[in-house]
Scaffold this active site. Structure first.
Site, PDB file in Angstrom:
ATOM      1  CE1 TYR A  47      32.203  17.545 -18.268  1.00 37.12           C
ATOM      2  CE2 TYR A  47      33.541  17.858 -16.300  1.00 37.12           C
ATOM      3  CZ  TYR A  47      32.964  18.367 -17.460  1.00 37.12           C
ATOM      4  OH  TYR A  47      33.143  19.673 -17.782  1.00 37.12           O
ATOM      5  CD  GLU A  49      32.533  16.484 -22.393  1.00 38.28           C
ATOM      6  OE1 GLU A  49      33.396  15.765 -22.935  1.00 38.28           O
ATOM      7  OE2 GLU A  49      32.726  17.673 -22.104  1.00 38.28           O
ATOM      8  CG  ASP A 193      10.834  28.104 -28.201  1.00 35.96           C
ATOM      9  OD1 ASP A 193      10.422  27.490 -27.199  1.00 35.96           O
ATOM     10  OD2 ASP A 193      11.677  29.026 -28.147  1.00 35.96           O
ATOM     11  CB  THR A 219      11.746  26.089 -20.880  1.00 36.63           C
ATOM     12  OG1 THR A 219      10.342  26.314 -20.698  1.00 36.63           O
ATOM     13  CG2 THR A 219      12.333  27.225 -21.697  1.00 36.63           C
ATOM     14  CE  LYS A 222      10.162  30.077 -19.995  1.00 34.60           C
ATOM     15  NZ  LYS A 222      10.400  30.749 -21.285  1.00 34.60           N
ATOM     16  NE  ARG A 228      15.605  28.873 -13.638  1.00 35.78           N
ATOM     17  CZ  ARG A 228      14.648  29.633 -14.148  1.00 35.78           C
ATOM     18  NH1 ARG A 228      14.731  30.062 -15.390  1.00 35.78           N
ATOM     19  NH2 ARG A 228      13.613  29.977 -13.408  1.00 35.78           N
TER      20      ARG A 228
HETATM   21  C1  LIG Z   1      11.498  31.200 -21.931  1.00 36.42           C
HETATM   22  C2  LIG Z   1      11.688  30.989 -23.376  1.00 36.42           C
HETATM   23  C3  LIG Z   1      12.899  30.531 -23.909  1.00 36.42           C
HETATM   24  C4  LIG Z   1      14.195  30.518 -23.141  1.00 36.42           C
HETATM   25  O1  LIG Z   1      14.319  29.736 -22.114  1.00 36.42           O
HETATM   26  P1  LIG Z   1      15.578  29.883 -21.127  1.00 36.42           P
HETATM   27  O2  LIG Z   1      15.496  28.619 -20.367  1.00 36.42           O
HETATM   28  O3  LIG Z   1      15.343  31.117 -20.331  1.00 36.42           O
HETATM   29  O4  LIG Z   1      16.792  29.961 -21.966  1.00 36.42           O
HETATM   30  C5  LIG Z   1      12.967  30.217 -25.246  1.00 36.42           C
HETATM   31  N1  LIG Z   1      11.903  30.392 -26.039  1.00 36.42           N
HETATM   32  C6  LIG Z   1      10.734  30.870 -25.584  1.00 36.42           C
HETATM   33  C7  LIG Z   1       9.597  31.045 -26.527  1.00 36.42           C
HETATM   34  C8  LIG Z   1      10.596  31.203 -24.235  1.00 36.42           C
HETATM   35  O5  LIG Z   1       9.447  31.708 -23.789  1.00 36.42           O
END
Ligand SMILES: *Cc1c(COP(=O)(O)O)cnc(C)c1O
Length: 423
Positions: A47, A49, A193, A219, A222, A228
């Site tokens: 933990y 936090e 994002d 993220t 990807k 993840r």
């Molecule tokens: C994949 C994605 C997310 C979300 O990611 P998670 O890890 O699945 O929550 C957020 N924004 C965009 C633009 C994405 O393509």
């Protein structure tokens, strides 16, 4: 204790599935063995936090070093001034930013989900559309591209507090510079994002949002090819441009607001085993090998798009700048669901996807989305993209011929057995 054979047998099955198929889901990738190893460690027991050096639990000396390394490495990778590596996912990163920078009921302006945006950018079924008042921009019907002047007009009309750029199914680069001008004109904050193109941005192959956006989320799993997870970064806007206040009325630095947006705002204890794996992946992303990889991802995507177009498939915006493409199947008299179902029978994984101005439901859709990040990790090159498109076209031209689809599946399995994935 007895080994849980049920679960481990299922994991083995999933491993075989990943090894024997062609993975073309644009948001997926395959992590390295050391990223995988870091995740399956005793760090999950801890933990922690709080932040390195400022924890609510004892015994954090080691995880402090790990998390500090993760922060240092991501800052080096993106040239960021500040980062928080704790968000459990991309959606969590976005939730933390909005909680930190907005009040419930504030207006946000995002890219339309049905044009390629993301649920967390204001969809009515998501917290972002329930807690905040969403407005949207989309693509131009003829070009399939975002018209930046049009975004400016919508922002002037809607007066959002936050403008969000970034997408899940947009194959073109973003004009962050003009978006920042639009944000400044309208006294809005600008968030990018970069969940999908993060790997390209890290290695300066696509435009750099950190120069222009107040906040950048992503993220890590990807194109960045890590575990993840999610993270939040800032380029240089440490000041608090709009005097955002804490609940007690104190004006705070943006970085400190964002840290509190993650914890205690939206999360509890960080996943230190995943943060260790993030640190490993960030180090990998700094390497020459990764630069070679991410360039190849782009070359492969361009080749794949070109081949599809040669065969008469309609690609939204007629090409791609990044790793993905969105194909409108209406000219082939197919919908996204039919395509996804037929291709999976040949062990080719793609996903059905809405196309801009779609007339079908999200469960059916008129399109499919494909990306080259995973197959490039596997080792496939441009010539292999020609073969992939050939195989996909065979299946989509014969979705009722089970025998033919089985032949394609066999070819896919034989082909992939030459590219071992795991040790
Ligand atoms: C994949 C994605 C997310 C979300 O990611 P998670 O890890 O699945 O929550 C957020 N924004 C965009 C633009 C994405 O393509």
């Amino acid at each position: 204790m007895q080994q849980d054979h049920i679960i481990f047998d299922l994991i083995k099955k999933e491993r075989t599935r990943q090894e024997s198929g062609l993975e073309l889901i644009a948001s997926e990738n395959f992590v390295s063995q050391q990223v995988l190893d870091a995740m399956g460690t005793v760090l999950t027991n801890k933990y922690a936090e709080g932040l390195p050096g400022k924890r609510y639990y004892g015994g954090c000396e080691v995880v402090d070093e790990i998390e500090t390394l993760a922060i240092d490495r991501i800052r080096e990778l993106f040239g960021a001034e500040w980062a928080n590596v704790q968000p459990h996912s991309g959606a969590q990163a976005n939730a933390a930013v909005m909680l930190a920078l907005l009040k419930p009921g504030d207006k946000i302006l995002g890219f339309d989900l049905s044009h390629g945006g993301h649920l967390t950018h204001g969809s009515p079924v998501n917290f972002s559309g329930k807690l905040y008042q969403p407005a949207f921009y989309g693509v131009d019907k003829n070009t399939g591209r975002i018209d930046w002047d049009e975004v400016g007009r919508i922002a002037a009309r809607e007066k959002p507090k936050l403008i969000i750029c970034g997408a899940s199914a947009y194959s073109r680069d973003w004009n962050y510079k003009q978006l920042r001008e639009i944000a400044d004109t309208n006294q809005a904050l600008l968030m990018a994002d970069i969940a999908h193109p993060a790997g390209f941005i890290a290695r300066k192959i696509l435009e750099d949002p950190l120069k222009y956006c107040h906040v950048v989320t992503t993220t890590t799993h990807k194109t960045l090819r890590g575990p993840r997870g999610g993270l939040i970064m800032m380029g240089k806007d440490f000041e608090n441009p709009f005097g955002l206040k804490t609940p007690k009325g104190k004006i705070r630095m943006m970085s400190s607001l964002l840290d509190s947006g993650v914890f205690p705002g939206t999360q509890g204890g960080p996943l230190e085993h995943v943060i260790a794996a993030k640190a490993v992946a960030f180090q990998e992303a700094l390497s020459d090998d990764f630069l070679k990889y991410i360039r190849q991802v782009q070359k492969n995507a361009r080749k794949m798009a070109e081949q599809f177009m040669k065969k008469g498939y309609k690609i939204i915006s007629d090409g791609t700048d990044n790793h993905l493409m969105l194909i409108d199947l209406r000219s082939r008299d197919l919908n996204g669901k039919q395509a996804e179902d037929a291709l999976i029978r040949a062990d080719i994984t793609i996903n059905k996807n809405m196309v801009p101005f779609d007339d079908k439901s999200p469960f059916v859709t008129s399109g499919m989305r494909l990306g080259t990040a995973a197959v490039t990790t596997r080792g496939l090159l441009e010539d292999d993209m020609i073969k992939i498109v050939e195989l996909i076209d065979q299946v989509l031209s014969n979705i009722d011929r089970e025998g033919l689809i089985l032949d394609v599946k066999k070819e896919v399995n034989d082909w992939m057995s030459q590219y071992p994935l795991f040790k």
